[in-house]
Design a protein around this motif. Structure first.
Motif, PDB file in Angstrom:
ATOM      1  N   LEU A   1       0.836  -1.206   0.000  1.00 56.29           N
ATOM      2  CA  LEU A   1       0.000   0.000   0.000  1.00 56.29           C
ATOM      3  C   LEU A   1       0.869   1.253   0.000  1.00 56.29           C
ATOM      4  CD1 LEU A   1      -2.819  -0.829   2.580  1.00 56.29           C
ATOM      5  CD2 LEU A   1      -3.152  -0.144   0.202  1.00 56.29           C
ATOM      6  N   VAL A   2       1.882   1.248   0.859  1.00 54.69           N
ATOM      7  CA  VAL A   2       2.757   2.413   0.966  1.00 54.69           C
ATOM      8  C   VAL A   2       3.506   2.638  -0.342  1.00 54.69           C
ATOM      9  CG1 VAL A   2       4.829   3.320   2.107  1.00 54.69           C
ATOM     10  CG2 VAL A   2       2.998   2.285   3.471  1.00 54.69           C
ATOM     11  N   LEU A   3       4.112   1.600  -0.875  1.00 53.42           N
ATOM     12  CA  LEU A   3       4.928   1.752  -2.076  1.00 53.42           C
ATOM     13  C   LEU A   3       4.099   2.055  -3.320  1.00 53.42           C
ATOM     14  CD1 LEU A   3       7.505  -1.129  -1.523  1.00 53.42           C
ATOM     15  CD2 LEU A   3       7.803   1.314  -1.080  1.00 53.42           C
ATOM     16  N   ASP A   4       2.895   1.508  -3.397  1.00 60.88           N
ATOM     17  CA  ASP A   4       2.076   1.682  -4.593  1.00 60.88           C
ATOM     18  C   ASP A   4       1.214   2.946  -4.565  1.00 60.88           C
ATOM     19  OD1 ASP A   4       3.120  -0.722  -5.447  1.00 60.88           O
ATOM     20  OD2 ASP A   4       1.339  -1.899  -4.932  1.00 60.88           O
ATOM     21  N   ASP A   5       0.763   3.344  -3.372  1.00 61.64           N
ATOM     22  CA  ASP A   5      -0.265   4.386  -3.295  1.00 61.64           C
ATOM     23  C   ASP A   5       0.140   5.656  -2.567  1.00 61.64           C
ATOM     24  OD1 ASP A   5      -1.864   2.508  -4.539  1.00 61.64           O
ATOM     25  OD2 ASP A   5      -2.836   1.850  -2.685  1.00 61.64           O
ATOM     26  N   LEU A   6       1.307   5.695  -1.951  1.00 60.85           N
ATOM     27  CA  LEU A   6       1.643   6.825  -1.090  1.00 60.85           C
ATOM     28  C   LEU A   6       2.881   7.556  -1.589  1.00 60.85           C
ATOM     29  CD1 LEU A   6      -0.226   7.125   1.331  1.00 60.85           C
ATOM     30  CD2 LEU A   6       1.577   6.278   2.787  1.00 60.85           C
ATOM     31  N   SER A   7       2.822   8.862  -1.577  1.00 57.18           N
ATOM     32  CA  SER A   7       3.979   9.705  -1.833  1.00 57.18           C
ATOM     33  C   SER A   7       4.414  10.289  -0.503  1.00 57.18           C
ATOM     34  CB  SER A   7       3.606  10.851  -2.781  1.00 57.18           C
ATOM     35  OG  SER A   7       3.252  10.352  -4.040  1.00 57.18           O
ATOM     36  N   PRO A   8       5.696  10.631  -0.361  1.00 55.21           N
ATOM     37  CA  PRO A   8       6.142  11.234   0.900  1.00 55.21           C
ATOM     38  C   PRO A   8       5.264  12.419   1.293  1.00 55.21           C
ATOM     39  CG  PRO A   8       8.023  10.677  -0.447  1.00 55.21           C
ATOM     40  CD  PRO A   8       6.794  10.445  -1.296  1.00 55.21           C
TER      41      PRO A   8
ATOM     42  N   THR B   1      -8.422   3.121   5.811  1.00 58.37           N
ATOM     43  CA  THR B   1      -7.881   2.385   4.666  1.00 58.37           C
ATOM     44  C   THR B   1      -7.211   1.099   5.136  1.00 58.37           C
ATOM     45  OG1 THR B   1      -7.546   4.413   3.402  1.00 58.37           O
ATOM     46  CG2 THR B   1      -6.242   2.495   2.739  1.00 58.37           C
ATOM     47  N   LEU B   2      -6.440   1.197   6.191  1.00 57.48           N
ATOM     48  CA  LEU B   2      -5.756   0.005   6.707  1.00 57.48           C
ATOM     49  C   LEU B   2      -6.755  -1.047   7.181  1.00 57.48           C
ATOM     50  CD1 LEU B   2      -2.910   1.849   8.574  1.00 57.48           C
ATOM     51  CD2 LEU B   2      -2.589   0.182   6.737  1.00 57.48           C
ATOM     52  N   LEU B   3      -7.781  -0.627   7.919  1.00 59.11           N
ATOM     53  CA  LEU B   3      -8.794  -1.577   8.388  1.00 59.11           C
ATOM     54  C   LEU B   3      -9.476  -2.263   7.210  1.00 59.11           C
ATOM     55  CD1 LEU B   3     -10.311   0.536  11.292  1.00 59.11           C
ATOM     56  CD2 LEU B   3      -9.169  -1.681  11.543  1.00 59.11           C
ATOM     57  N   THR B   4      -9.797  -1.496   6.174  1.00 58.86           N
ATOM     58  CA  THR B   4     -10.456  -2.052   4.986  1.00 58.86           C
ATOM     59  C   THR B   4      -9.527  -3.008   4.247  1.00 58.86           C
ATOM     60  OG1 THR B   4     -11.798  -0.063   4.739  1.00 58.86           O
ATOM     61  CG2 THR B   4     -11.570  -1.471   2.795  1.00 58.86           C
ATOM     62  N   GLN B   5      -8.303  -2.563   3.969  1.00 64.47           N
ATOM     63  CA  GLN B   5      -7.364  -3.374   3.186  1.00 64.47           C
ATOM     64  C   GLN B   5      -6.949  -4.650   3.912  1.00 64.47           C
ATOM     65  OE1 GLN B   5      -6.299  -2.916  -0.032  1.00 64.47           O
ATOM     66  NE2 GLN B   5      -7.876  -1.339  -0.068  1.00 64.47           N
ATOM     67  N   LEU B   6      -6.897  -4.596   5.240  1.00 63.50           N
ATOM     68  CA  LEU B   6      -6.512  -5.780   6.013  1.00 63.50           C
ATOM     69  C   LEU B   6      -7.735  -6.591   6.456  1.00 63.50           C
ATOM     70  CD1 LEU B   6      -3.626  -4.258   8.175  1.00 63.50           C
ATOM     71  CD2 LEU B   6      -3.450  -5.608   6.077  1.00 63.50           C
ATOM     72  N   ASP B   7      -8.918  -6.103   6.089  1.00 63.08           N
ATOM     73  CA  ASP B   7     -10.175  -6.770   6.428  1.00 63.08           C
ATOM     74  C   ASP B   7     -10.272  -7.023   7.931  1.00 63.08           C
ATOM     75  OD1 ASP B   7     -12.677  -7.796   5.824  1.00 63.08           O
ATOM     76  OD2 ASP B   7     -11.921  -9.844   5.556  1.00 63.08           O
ATOM     77  N   ARG B   8     -10.087  -5.955   8.676  1.00 64.88           N
ATOM     78  CA  ARG B   8     -10.119  -6.017  10.137  1.00 64.88           C
ATOM     79  C   ARG B   8     -11.164  -5.064  10.681  1.00 64.88           C
ATOM     80  NH1 ARG B   8      -7.137  -9.863  12.947  1.00 64.88           N
ATOM     81  NH2 ARG B   8      -5.237 -10.321  11.817  1.00 64.88           N
ATOM     82  N   ASP B   9     -11.728  -5.438  11.836  1.00 68.96           N
ATOM     83  CA  ASP B   9     -12.637  -4.556  12.571  1.00 68.96           C
ATOM     84  C   ASP B   9     -11.923  -3.942  13.767  1.00 68.96           C
ATOM     85  OD1 ASP B   9     -14.818  -5.153  10.917  1.00 68.96           O
ATOM     86  OD2 ASP B   9     -15.247  -6.978  12.060  1.00 68.96           O
ATOM     87  N   ASP B  10     -10.879  -4.620  14.222  1.00 67.50           N
ATOM     88  CA  ASP B  10     -10.129  -4.202  15.409  1.00 67.50           C
ATOM     89  C   ASP B  10      -8.810  -3.572  14.956  1.00 67.50           C
ATOM     90  OD1 ASP B  10      -9.010  -3.910  17.933  1.00 67.50           O
ATOM     91  OD2 ASP B  10      -8.674  -6.063  18.241  1.00 67.50           O
ATOM     92  N   ILE B  11      -8.461  -2.435  15.530  1.00 69.93           N
ATOM     93  CA  ILE B  11      -7.254  -1.706  15.116  1.00 69.93           C
ATOM     94  C   ILE B  11      -5.973  -2.338  15.648  1.00 69.93           C
ATOM     95  CG2 ILE B  11      -7.233  -0.044  17.023  1.00 69.93           C
ATOM     96  CD1 ILE B  11      -6.560   0.813  13.341  1.00 69.93           C
TER      97      ILE B  11
END
Length: 170
Positions: free
Chosen positions: A21-28, A36-46
């Motif tokens: 995610l970082v390398l493909d979608d994020l610029s410095p 986004t992290l919860l969705t991409q990792l399919d998690r309900d708990d942080i």
């Protein structure tokens, strides 16, 4: 024995999903949000997300010369390259404080309440921690001297360049 690492449906570890995610979608300077992290990792708990990001951050630093920092309440921001030294400096400061706290805790030990072997172990730990603290102090002094020399050189170069510019404009 290898510890269990949760996997995404495509077989990547959660940490690798974060790295991608970082390398493909994020610029410095951009933020990877908790949503986004919860969705991409399919998690309900942080909480598992924190662990995945911590592991991903290690990989990003080691393999890609990138680093994430926490943006409270939002997620993680990808640092610009020029921000890495300040982050490292902050970590050094925290480490120094932790070592000093360790020395204070060890010195506050009631040695009379310990067995002889435990007393010797604590005294040995104090020696080790104080040695580490002395090494950190020495490194800080060296670093300050180097920074002073670099600042002096930068001032000299600036003066020379300013003088050269002033001399050529007449």
């Amino acid at each position: 024995m290898r510890r269990f690492t949760p996997r995404s449906p495509d077989g990547r570890s959660e940490a690798q999903v974060v790295v991608d995610l970082v390398l493909d979608d994020l610029s410095p300077g951009e933020v990877l949000t908790y949503d986004t992290l919860l969705t991409q990792l399919d998690r309900d708990d942080i909480r598992p997300v924190y662990k995945a990001v911590a592991e991903a951050n290690k990989r990003l630093r080691r393999d890609h010369q990138r680093s994430l920092v926490v943006v409270p309440g939002k997620g993680y921001r990808l640092l610009h390259a020029h921000e890495h030294p300040a982050q490292a400096d902050e970590r050094r400061t925290v480490a120094r404080r932790r070592v000093a706290e360790g020395v204070m805790i060890l010195r506050a030990t009631r040695l009379g309440e310990l067995s002889e072997a435990a007393r010797q172990a604590v005294v040995g730990q104090v020696v080790i921690y104080e040695g580490l603290q002395a090494q950190l102090d020495h490194q800080d002094q060296r670093l300050r001297r180097q920074e002073d020399v670099l600042a002096s050189v930068a001032r000299r170069v600036e003066a020379l360049e300013t003088g050269r510019t002033a001399g050529t404009s007449s």
